[in-house]
Design a protein around this motif. Structure first.
Motif, PDB file in Angstrom:
ATOM      1  N   GLY A 106       0.835  -1.190   0.000  1.00  0.00           N
ATOM      2  CA  GLY A 106       0.000   0.000   0.000  1.00  0.00           C
ATOM      3  C   GLY A 106       0.868   1.237   0.000  1.00  0.00           C
ATOM      4  N   VAL A 107       0.301   2.347  -0.473  1.00  0.00           N
ATOM      5  CA  VAL A 107       1.025   3.609  -0.485  1.00  0.00           C
ATOM      6  C   VAL A 107       0.080   4.708  -0.009  1.00  0.00           C
ATOM      7  CG1 VAL A 107       0.487   4.016  -2.931  1.00  0.00           C
ATOM      8  CG2 VAL A 107       2.457   5.159  -1.900  1.00  0.00           C
ATOM      9  N   TYR A 108       0.619   5.646   0.758  1.00  0.00           N
ATOM     10  CA  TYR A 108      -0.179   6.761   1.263  1.00  0.00           C
ATOM     11  C   TYR A 108       0.538   8.060   0.926  1.00  0.00           C
ATOM     12  CZ  TYR A 108      -2.419  10.070   4.435  1.00  0.00           C
ATOM     13  OH  TYR A 108      -3.078  11.164   4.942  1.00  0.00           O
ATOM     14  N   PHE A 109      -0.178   8.998   0.298  1.00  0.00           N
ATOM     15  CA  PHE A 109       0.382  10.296  -0.056  1.00  0.00           C
ATOM     16  C   PHE A 109      -0.202  11.354   0.874  1.00  0.00           C
ATOM     17  CE2 PHE A 109       0.367   7.783  -3.963  1.00  0.00           C
ATOM     18  CZ  PHE A 109       1.685   7.905  -4.380  1.00  0.00           C
ATOM     19  N   GLY A 110       0.657  12.136   1.505  1.00  0.00           N
ATOM     20  CA  GLY A 110       0.168  13.176   2.420  1.00  0.00           C
ATOM     21  C   GLY A 110       1.134  13.359   3.574  1.00  0.00           C
ATOM     22  N   GLU A 111       0.574  13.518   4.768  1.00  0.00           N
ATOM     23  CA  GLU A 111       1.411  13.662   5.973  1.00  0.00           C
ATOM     24  C   GLU A 111       1.911  12.270   6.374  1.00  0.00           C
ATOM     25  OE1 GLU A 111       2.300  16.471   7.265  1.00  0.00           O
ATOM     26  OE2 GLU A 111       1.025  17.739   5.998  1.00  0.00           O
ATOM     27  N   ALA A 112       2.985  11.848   5.723  1.00  0.00           N
ATOM     28  CA  ALA A 112       3.439  10.466   5.858  1.00  0.00           C
ATOM     29  C   ALA A 112       3.932  10.140   7.267  1.00  0.00           C
ATOM     30  CB  ALA A 112       4.537  10.184   4.832  1.00  0.00           C
ATOM     31  N   ASP A 113       4.682  11.056   7.878  1.00  0.00           N
ATOM     32  CA  ASP A 113       5.178  10.802   9.240  1.00  0.00           C
ATOM     33  C   ASP A 113       4.020  10.630  10.213  1.00  0.00           C
ATOM     34  OD1 ASP A 113       8.074  10.823   9.063  1.00  0.00           O
ATOM     35  OD2 ASP A 113       7.883  12.909   8.454  1.00  0.00           O
ATOM     36  N   GLU A 114       3.016  11.466  10.076  1.00  0.00           N
ATOM     37  CA  GLU A 114       1.840  11.382  10.939  1.00  0.00           C
ATOM     38  C   GLU A 114       1.121  10.044  10.754  1.00  0.00           C
ATOM     39  OE1 GLU A 114      -2.438  13.639  11.043  1.00  0.00           O
ATOM     40  OE2 GLU A 114      -0.662  14.912  10.820  1.00  0.00           O
ATOM     41  N   PHE A 115       1.030   9.607   9.494  1.00  0.00           N
ATOM     42  CA  PHE A 115       0.385   8.327   9.184  1.00  0.00           C
ATOM     43  C   PHE A 115       1.140   7.168   9.846  1.00  0.00           C
ATOM     44  CE2 PHE A 115       0.355   4.686   6.120  1.00  0.00           C
ATOM     45  CZ  PHE A 115      -0.948   4.273   6.328  1.00  0.00           C
ATOM     46  N   VAL A 116       2.452   7.186   9.714  1.00  0.00           N
ATOM     47  CA  VAL A 116       3.265   6.094  10.279  1.00  0.00           C
ATOM     48  C   VAL A 116       3.184   6.094  11.802  1.00  0.00           C
ATOM     49  CG1 VAL A 116       5.624   5.218  10.536  1.00  0.00           C
ATOM     50  CG2 VAL A 116       4.788   5.897   8.280  1.00  0.00           C
TER      51      VAL A 116
END
Length: 570
Positions: free
Chosen positions: A526-536
């Motif tokens: 999966g891939v997520y575009f945006g505030e990546a650090d916040e997502f992780v």
């Protein structure tokens, strides 16, 4: 906080799937877009140019064609008056190219956003008189220009209006009174008594319908209309029209041709933006090419964009395409500054308590007010007006949410406004500076939006386990393209996904790559575009997460792997 809801529209998805040889999931996606009935489903999946309605169905089309035919015969001077946005530029070019083809004596004038303002104004009528113009042909404007068109008529000019904006009206004790300009012919499918079935056309498509009828009348081969499809597609996407019915067919056909366009200007604009080897989608038109065309009308003059379309050789086209792309970069910087100033104003004043936001940014360039309004609308999910200081008054643009008809609410504030016009979802206005606070209060006093209306909704098409995804299903989803307003990209969801691995990548740390496993043991990237650090950080200490997603085939070094693009998570 977003509210996730599942679209619960019903149909016999297995039966539809069997009849049209599509997966039942695809049948459900089609139903969720309110396409029902065998004929409409067939049109949605396989509709072609031959399926779009005849231009002759539009009210006043015969009248407009008869007038123009007479003017061409008389060699009368025709002036096209357009608009400075992408739809106005495309409309102007469509009419110019079509009228030249049938032998008309024609020129164009696109108003300057700052010097002239939107649409026809008295000084443009006077200038037309000085230039011995016989006939004025508007595009993407004119439906609200009652006084100006009356003036042109008094000066002996013929006026044909082609427009797509809402028909002006006023509320009286006897109900709604329609106000139409005294033009010789009015082409606007939104007229109540217009039998044309498609009501949600952009200005360039209304112009295209006129040229289609004229070509038929003048015996021009039908295949010559094909070069107009890409222009109609750019304008439809750029002006954020619903991609349904005729619009969807025109955009689909136009995008097919855009990759190999014969227009030197468009070809160079594609090249300078690095898209010459890409499949050009509605996304590229809406967020890459379109903003470049719009940028000249925002920060300079829209005549540059019209010149790009009219460019006759590669050198001229390359210079203009480079200029427009550079202008768009400047526009992006100004937009970001304006957005931050607007957010600061909302967060630090009592504006934050309003259901309808009216933000006054006197130092902001008026050309980007609409873009900023759109960004603020997205952030707060509230109808938003952004006003700037003009030479004689404040000017601005608004962007709305689905539950709020912006144009109707402006009608209720007409006594406070100098001029206004637009659609349910977007509008423009000018107002005396002293009336801005009254305008803000009136809008909020009249507002009937509920808390639920103001809560962003994430509408999930299908709760679907990632184990169901196949390459064939992804290819079938592509049958639903082009995606955009009114035909959104499908959204799927699954609960209980375990995160096996997560890493942040990209120079700006705005991409997160993950490996996910569902309860059945299926593992997928999966891939997520945006505030990546916040997502992780969010997923780090959780045993499982729920996501909404869109599946795609990731092509890398000759390999094709399925992955999901995560849109929302909790």
């Amino acid at each position: 906080m977003e509210k996730w809801v599942v679209a619960a529209k019903r149909a016999d998805f297995n039966s539809i799937g069997q009849e049209f040889e599509i997966d039942p999931v695809i049948a459900r996606l089609i139903r969720n877009r309110d396409v029902t009935g065998r004929d409409n489903i067939r049109m949605y999946l396989k509709g072609e140019i031959e399926d779009i309605p005849s231009p002759w169905l539009m009210k006043d089309m015969k009248k407009a064609v008869k007038i123009i035919k007479e003017k061409v015969s008389e060699k009368a001077k025709i002036r096209i008056i357009g608009d400075y946005d992408i739809d106005g530029v495309m409309s102007t070019y469509v009419l110019l190219r079509g009228l030249i083809r049938i032998g008309a004596d024609v020129d164009t004038y696109i108003p300057d956003r700052v010097a002239d303002g939107y649409g026809i104004h008295e000084h443009l009528i006077n200038r037309a008189e000085e230039d011995k113009v016989d006939t004025i042909l508007t595009c993407d404007n004119g439906i609200a220009a009652v006084y100006e068109i009356q003036l042109a008529k008094e000066k002996g000019m013929t006026v044909i209006v082609t427009d797509h904006h809402e028909i002006p009206y006023k509320e009286t004790e006897n109900g709604r009174e329609i106000i139409l300009p005294p033009a010789d012919a009015i082409l606007n499918p939104k007229q109540q008594d217009c039998p044309y079935p498609g009501k949600n056309l952009c200005g360039a498509v209304v112009a295209f319908k006129l040229i289609s009828a004229l070509y038929e009348e003048f015996g021009v081969p039908g295949e010559e209309l094909e070069d107009f499809y890409e222009l109609a597609a750019i304008a439809t996407v750029g002006d954020v029209m619903d991609l349904q019915g005729e619009n969807r067919i025109l955009v689909k056909e136009g995008l097919k041709r855009l990759k190999n366009t014969r227009n030197p200007g468009l070809r160079e604009l594609i090249r300078v933006n690095g898209l010459e080897d890409s499949k050009i989608t509605a996304y590229h038109v809406g967020f890459v090419l379109g903003p470049c065309i719009n940028a000249s009308g925002r920060l300079d003059t829209a005549a540059r964009s019209l010149a790009l379309l009219n460019a006759e050789n590669q050198d001229e086209a390359a210079k203009l395409a480079g200029d427009l792309t550079a202008l768009n970069q400047s526009r992006k910087s100004l937009t970001e500054e304006g957005k931050e100033a607007a957010i600061h104003q909302v967060e630090n004043t009592d504006l934050k308590d309003d259901r309808v936001l009216v933000i006054y940014l006197p130092d902001c360039h008026e050309s980007i007010a609409g873009i900023i309004a759109g960004r603020i609308r997205e952030k707060y999910h509230k109808p938003t007006f952004v006003l700037t200081k003009g030479e004689n008054s404040a000017k601005g643009s608004g962007r709305s949410i689905e539950a709020y008809s912006m144009y109707e609410e402006l009608v209720r504030c007409a006594d406070l406004l100098i001029q206004f016009g637009g659609h349910p979802m977007a509008a423009g206005l000018s107002i005396e500076e002293k009336n801005i606070e009254k305008f803000r209060r009136r809008l909020n006093q009249n507002c009937s939006l509920t808390k639920e209306d103001l809560q962003p909704k994430i509408v999930i098409d299908v709760p679907m386990p990632i184990s169901y995804i196949t390459k064939n299903l992804i290819r079938q989803i592509a049958l639903l393209e082009p995606f955009g307003k009114g035909n959104t990209k499908p959204l799927f969801a699954q609960k209980g996904l375990k995160v096996l691995d997560a890493v942040v990548v990209g120079r700006n740390r705005n991409v997160a790559k993950v490996r996910l496993m569902d309860p059945q043991g299926t593992v997928m990237d999966g891939v997520y575009f945006g505030e990546a650090d916040e997502f992780v950080r969010f997923i780090k200490d959780r045993s499982s997460i729920s996501v909404t997603y869109y599946p795609e085939i990731n092509q890398f070094r000759g390999r094709e792997d399925i992955q999901i693009v995560i849109q929302n998570y909790c």
